[in-house]
Scaffold this motif. Structure first.
Motif, PDB file in Angstrom:
ATOM      1  N   TYR A 497       0.832  -1.206   0.000  1.00 35.60           N
ATOM      2  CA  TYR A 497       0.000   0.000   0.000  1.00 35.60           C
ATOM      3  C   TYR A 497       0.871   1.262   0.000  1.00 35.60           C
ATOM      4  CZ  TYR A 497      -4.233  -2.745   0.913  1.00 35.60           C
ATOM      5  OH  TYR A 497      -5.292  -3.620   0.806  1.00 35.60           O
ATOM      6  N   PHE A 502      -0.299   5.262  -0.929  1.00 38.95           N
ATOM      7  CA  PHE A 502      -1.209   5.561   0.178  1.00 38.95           C
ATOM      8  C   PHE A 502      -0.398   6.108   1.351  1.00 38.95           C
ATOM      9  CE2 PHE A 502      -3.602   2.305  -2.202  1.00 38.95           C
ATOM     10  CZ  PHE A 502      -4.818   2.988  -2.361  1.00 38.95           C
ATOM     11  N   PRO A 505      -1.211   3.562   5.156  1.00 33.53           N
ATOM     12  CA  PRO A 505      -1.452   2.165   4.763  1.00 33.53           C
ATOM     13  C   PRO A 505      -2.254   1.376   5.797  1.00 33.53           C
ATOM     14  CG  PRO A 505       0.839   2.766   4.407  1.00 33.53           C
ATOM     15  CD  PRO A 505       0.225   3.877   5.193  1.00 33.53           C
ATOM     16  N   VAL A 508      -5.915   2.070   5.265  1.00 36.95           N
ATOM     17  CA  VAL A 508      -6.352   1.442   4.016  1.00 36.95           C
ATOM     18  C   VAL A 508      -6.506  -0.065   4.211  1.00 36.95           C
ATOM     19  CG1 VAL A 508      -5.739   0.967   1.606  1.00 36.95           C
ATOM     20  CG2 VAL A 508      -5.321   3.238   2.572  1.00 36.95           C
ATOM     21  N   ALA A 544      -5.458   3.937  -6.036  1.00 36.99           N
ATOM     22  CA  ALA A 544      -4.077   4.360  -5.755  1.00 36.99           C
ATOM     23  C   ALA A 544      -3.634   5.466  -6.705  1.00 36.99           C
ATOM     24  CB  ALA A 544      -3.125   3.169  -5.879  1.00 36.99           C
ATOM     25  N   PRO A 549      -5.487   9.441  -2.881  1.00 31.30           N
ATOM     26  CA  PRO A 549      -5.775   8.001  -2.763  1.00 31.30           C
ATOM     27  C   PRO A 549      -6.431   7.608  -1.439  1.00 31.30           C
ATOM     28  CG  PRO A 549      -3.595   8.342  -3.687  1.00 31.30           C
ATOM     29  CD  PRO A 549      -4.082   9.685  -3.242  1.00 31.30           C
ATOM     30  N   ASP A 550      -5.935   8.129  -0.340  1.00 35.89           N
ATOM     31  CA  ASP A 550      -6.508   7.741   0.959  1.00 35.89           C
ATOM     32  C   ASP A 550      -7.953   8.213   1.064  1.00 35.89           C
ATOM     33  OD1 ASP A 550      -4.023   6.788   2.881  1.00 35.89           O
ATOM     34  OD2 ASP A 550      -3.410   8.218   1.351  1.00 35.89           O
TER      35      ASP A 550
END
Length: 986
Positions: A497, A502, A505, A508, A544, A549-550
């Motif tokens: 990740y 990210f 991680p 996620v 991603a 992304p997050d």
């Protein structure tokens, strides 16, 4: 002359060689326009043209077709009738060769730069008309046309460069061994790229060049620094070719295919370039280099450079390592476009489904994969590449023949589109009637006959293209094989990740673990959960690459939690990688749409609807859908909720179409406006009736809603608010309403307006419908909410400022009775067609632009509206031209900015050269703005943007990468600002 000699001479005359021609769309009008021009000529010239028309059957059809459909070619005819006669009497092959040779010699002997520019531009004008006549008349096949255009470009670059180098030698900055050929030994190399490199230039093509120099520069005088010298030389070369003068321009020069054009000079050293290609060069740059050809400068250095770059382009072994990049390129070209929907109206024959670029990509990617091992595959021209691929058994001979026919047909369509206004366009008109007109210009009897051939070729190309590298995975092959359900305790998973970008991680991993555990209601069904697990890797890959992304994971988590029933949807996603990518793109790249989808998952139904990739609904279809949505609303509150849901679903679907590349920005702007207009009209009717139930009506009352700003001009984006003015009238003898709670006239309509605003802006379970701005009403915030018609007319006549009249150029009545609409439109037209002092208006417009720059700033190039040379400059030019010219030319008036520019150019009040800058600039800004409004909430910052967003923006700007787009935006803004200064301040 004997009869046989005369017959032989006749056969070589261009007029005698015509075998085809346009079919008039409106024959009487076309003949009238042509006859009007002939009547203006000297009698001898008119007689000669009439005689040729009578002698050779296709001549009149061609000239009438040009008069009817092509302002650009008609202007070339009208500018010099003697030139037209000269071309009709010439042998086209000999004439083009002599024209090029004589111009080259004349440039060599030119006294100064002004003479060089004039010579090159006059050569271009004569050659452009000759080549167009050969194309339209069926004298030359399309690839002979492209070769002629390429020859013209190559000689133009060579002649201009040779002149500049001689000037430098005269100044003592250069010491060439051969003064007649100062480029030899200079170490200065001009590579022709793209269609110019392949000998395939299109009719209104830019020329793509990359300029390199040897930093040892053997012929430079002592003390002269190579880089500044060659950068200035390149800039001078571009200026000689593309600066617009009274004679037009030669070729627009595009230098943005060089490495990282947003941050590198226009000429780069050979050493720097080779280092870049070896270390950072991308697959698309390898593909571009297939067509690279030295076209000017030092010939030996050019050939050496191409040889040095060859290892970067042509790998020694079958380059399956590049296949992943090729798949990415293919997906980006295809990005989510409807698999089976290929349109006619609005279709882009270059980058659209089944278009020219797919044929080029089909050939180039196979050349890339195998060209290192098989040198015979290294052909520059597309059709030559197809031949070699077939003879080497990489493709079938049937594929070669079908793609060749399609390529030739689509290139002819492209050329005919560009001949209309000398625009670098590849898009067919949006309206059926306009395509009908184009089809006739292209030589067809009807739109349907043209559409049948066009669709046949597009579908054929798409069939071959879709089979290219069929083993393309769904997009998850690049991800490591890990257990995505393992959760935050798996360090390897966290590393994956983190490597994907990210920032958190652990969060996620927790979210994905929760998804895959089946805790959410929609995933409790085992079959649904299994289907979901199948596409988790592809989903993660898409998220991603989001701008944030997050945040995209958080939004998708909310979306999953909100889904009540999603079995059918998830099954569909698991079987459709393109829809997975589209959902990931929406949730990740477009926070506004992602939030809407998370709150209201039922919006997804529109993506599953087979009509999603079809034609955009017009006003009639939208009205029918809105009526059906509201039909059984049980209360006013339910009515408002349904209205909001309809508006949001429409906005969502149009936005998804923009992101997916299946609708043009211009078409999307109109679609956004159509939705808003339908909703405004509906709310106007409902609120008026409801208000009357409480307060009655005033005798003879009429109300109208006047759309201003982006809604008025039908140039809306996803986040546009509504600029509205309510205008009313009534029987002044009875100013009170007749209901249970009567109100006096002005008060009645002010309260009605407040009720209307409330209907749009009140927050319900489904949010706010639109933000409404009424500051454009007479006297702005200080004036009454609603304006009586006579007060509105008096204010506009006596008190309104110039900026208010500028705003009035975009005013459009969108809800009123036909009679009241006519009265308002008459008032607006009378105001706008009043004679004005040009100097006063120019001063006011320039001062207003300066005030906006002080308030908003103009240094950020990505503030596409307010940047120096941005959209405001273009809109102000259009508004200024209307105010100063509408008294004499009322036909200039239009609410649409691009249409005003077209009218102004046609009427001769805006130079064609200026129009050629403003049209593509406005389209570029609109294309990018639509993406940014969907995807970015605040200011756009490229350095923090995700790869998906940067790719979408590059695609919207038809640029190979974001760096090229950034360079194009900066150059475009410079050109627009120059035109603004010339037109308004000059």
């Amino acid at each position: 002359m004997t009869s046989s000699a005369k017959g032989c001479a006749d056969r070589h005359r261009l007029a005698a060689q015509f075998v085809d021609g346009p079919h008039a769309f409106a024959p009487d009008q076309a003949d009238k326009r042509l006859a009007g021009w002939l009547a203006e000529l000297e009698p001898a010239q008119a007689s000669a043209i009439t005689s040729l028309s009578a002698q050779f059957s296709h001549v009149r059809a061609i000239l009438a077709g040009i008069a009817e459909t092509s302002p650009y070619l008609f202007d070339l005819m009208r500018a010099d009738a003697a030139r037209l006669l000269r071309l009709l009497e010439c042998d086209p092959e000999l004439h083009l060769a002599e024209l090029i040779e004589q111009t080259s010699l004349a440039v060599a002997a030119a006294a100064d730069e002004a003479e060089v520019m004039q010579l090159l531009r006059r050569m271009k004008s004569e050659a452009a008309l000759l080549i167009a006549l050969c194309d339209i008349g069926g004298v030359w096949p399309v690839m002979r046309v492209t070769a002629g255009l390429t020859d013209l470009a190559v000689v133009s670059v060579q002649s201009a460069l040779r002149y500049l180098l001689r000037q430098e030698a005269a100044r003592g900055r250069l010491a060439p061994p051969d003064p007649d050929r100062p480029e030899a030994g200079s170490g200065f190399v001009v590579l022709a790229m793209g269609k110019m490199g392949a000998g395939e230039l299109n009719y209104s093509s830019d020329i793509d060049l990359i300029v390199f120099f040897d930093s040892t520069a053997p012929t430079l005088a002592s003390g002269i620094e190579p880089q500044p010298f060659f950068v200035r030389l390149t800039q001078a070369l571009a200026r000689l070719l593309q600066q617009r003068t009274g004679d037009g321009y030669v070729f627009r020069v595009d230098l943005r295919l060089r490495p990282d054009p947003a941050s590198t000079p226009v000429a780069i050293s050979v050493e720097s370039a080779l280092y870049y290609y070896e270390r950072e060069g991308r697959t698309w740059e390898r593909a571009a280099m297939i067509k690279a050809r030295p076209c000017a400068g030092d010939p030996k250095a050019g050939e050496a450079l191409v040889a040095d770059i060859a290892p970067f382009v042509w790998r020694k072994h079958l380059d399956f390592a590049a296949l992943a990049d090729v798949h990415d390129m293919k997906r980006q070209m295809q990005t989510f476009r409807g698999q089976s929907e290929i349109s006619v109206e609005g279709h882009n024959v270059k980058v659209g489904r089944g278009g020219i670029r797919e044929i080029e990509f089909f050939a180039q990617t196979q050349q890339l994969v195998a060209g290192g091992r098989h040198p015979e595959l290294r052909a520059r021209p597309t059709l030559e590449a197809l031949k070699v691929l077939a003879s080497s058994n990489w493709i079938t001979f049937a594929a070669r023949d079908e793609l060749t026919r399609a390529y030739e047909f689509l290139r002819r369509v492209e050329h005919r589109l560009q001949m209309i206004a000398d625009e670098q366009t590849h898009t067919l008109p949006e309206l059926v009637e306009a395509v009908e007109r184009f089809a006739h210009f292209f030589g067809y009897d009807s739109r349907d006959a043209f559409a049948k051939d066009l669709l046949g070729h597009l579908n054929c190309v798409q069939g071959h293209y879709s089979k290219l590298f069929e083993g393309d995975p769904a997009g998850s092959a690049k991800l490591p094989a890990v257990d995505y359900g393992a959760g935050p305790g798996d360090k390897r998973l966290l590393d994956v990740y983190a490597s994907l970008g990210f920032k958190n991680p652990i969060a996620v991993a927790s979210s994905v673990q929760q998804w895959m555990s089946g805790e959410y209601r929609v995933l409790r069904n085992e079959a649904t959960r299994r289907a979901f697990v199948e596409f988790v890797p592809a989903l993660i890959d898409g998220l991603a690459h989001a701008e944030q992304p997050d945040n995209a994971v958080i939004v998708f988590d909310r979306f999953l939690q909100a889904l009540q029933r999603g079995g059918r949807l998830i099954s569909l996603l698991s079987q459709n990688s393109e829809l997975v990518a589209l959902v990931a793109l929406i949730l990740g790249a477009a926070p506004r749409l992602g939030d809407m989808l998370a709150r209201q998952p039922q919006l997804m139904d529109g993506l599953i609807d087979p009509r999603f990739f079809g034609a955009m609904p017009d006003q009639r279809e939208l009205s029918a859908r809105l009526t059906a949505t509201l039909a059984d609303a049980g209360s006013y509150e339910e009515f408002l909720d349904r209205l909001r849901l309809f508006g949001q679903e429409s906005l969502f679907l149009i936005g998804a179409r923009i992101l997916s590349g299946t609708v043009s920005a211009q078409h999307a702007s109109v679609a956004f406006a159509d939705v808003a207009e339908g909703i405004v009209h509906t709310v106007h009717g409902l609120v008026t009736d409801q208000f009357a139930a409480q307060h009655g009506r005033i005798e003879g009352q009429q109300t109208a809603i006047l759309a201003m700003g982006k809604l008025g001009s039908r140039e809306m984006a996803a986040s546009s608010d509504l600029d509205l003015i309510l205008i009313y009238d009534f029987d002044h003898e009875t100013p009170d309403s007749d209901g249970p709670r009567p109100l006096q006239g002005a008060q009645y309509f002010a309260r009605l307006t407040q009720r209307l605003i409330s209907a749009f802006t009140t927050r319900t379970n489904y949010g706010v419908l639109y933000d409404v701005d009424m500051r454009l009403r007479p006297s702005g915030r200080a004036g009454p909410l609603a304006s009586r018609l006579d007060s509105f007319a008096e204010y506009q006549d006596r008190e309104a400022w110039t900026w208010e009249h500028m705003a009035l150029t975009r005013a459009r009545v969108i809800s009123a009775s036909p009679e009241f609409r006519g009265k308002i439109e008459a008032v607006i037209r009378e105001v706008l067609t009043r004679p004005r002092d040009r100097g006063v208006i120019a001063s006011d417009v320039a001062e207003m632009r300066r005030a906006i720059a002080l308030e908003k700033g103009e240094a950020d190039i990505w503030d596409l509206k307010y940047a120096a040379g941005g959209m405001i400059d273009i809109e102000f030019i259009a508004q200024y031209l209307q105010l100063v010219h509408a008294a004499k030319h009322p036909e200039i008036l239009d609410v649409g900015t691009l249409r005003v520019i077209d009218h102004a150019a046609r009427l001769g009040v805006l130079p064609q050269a200026a129009a050629e800058v403003l049209r593509p600039a406005a389209r570029l800004y609109q294309d990018i703005t639509q993406i940014l409004r969907l995807c970015v909430s605040g200011k756009f910052k490229p350095e923090t943007a995700g790869d998906d967003l940067l790719r979408m923006l590059a695609r919207a700007g038809d640029a190979p990468d974001f760096s090229s787009l950034q360079a194009r935006v900066r150059e475009t803004q410079g050109e627009v600002r120059r035109v603004f200064v010339e037109v308004v301040e000059g």
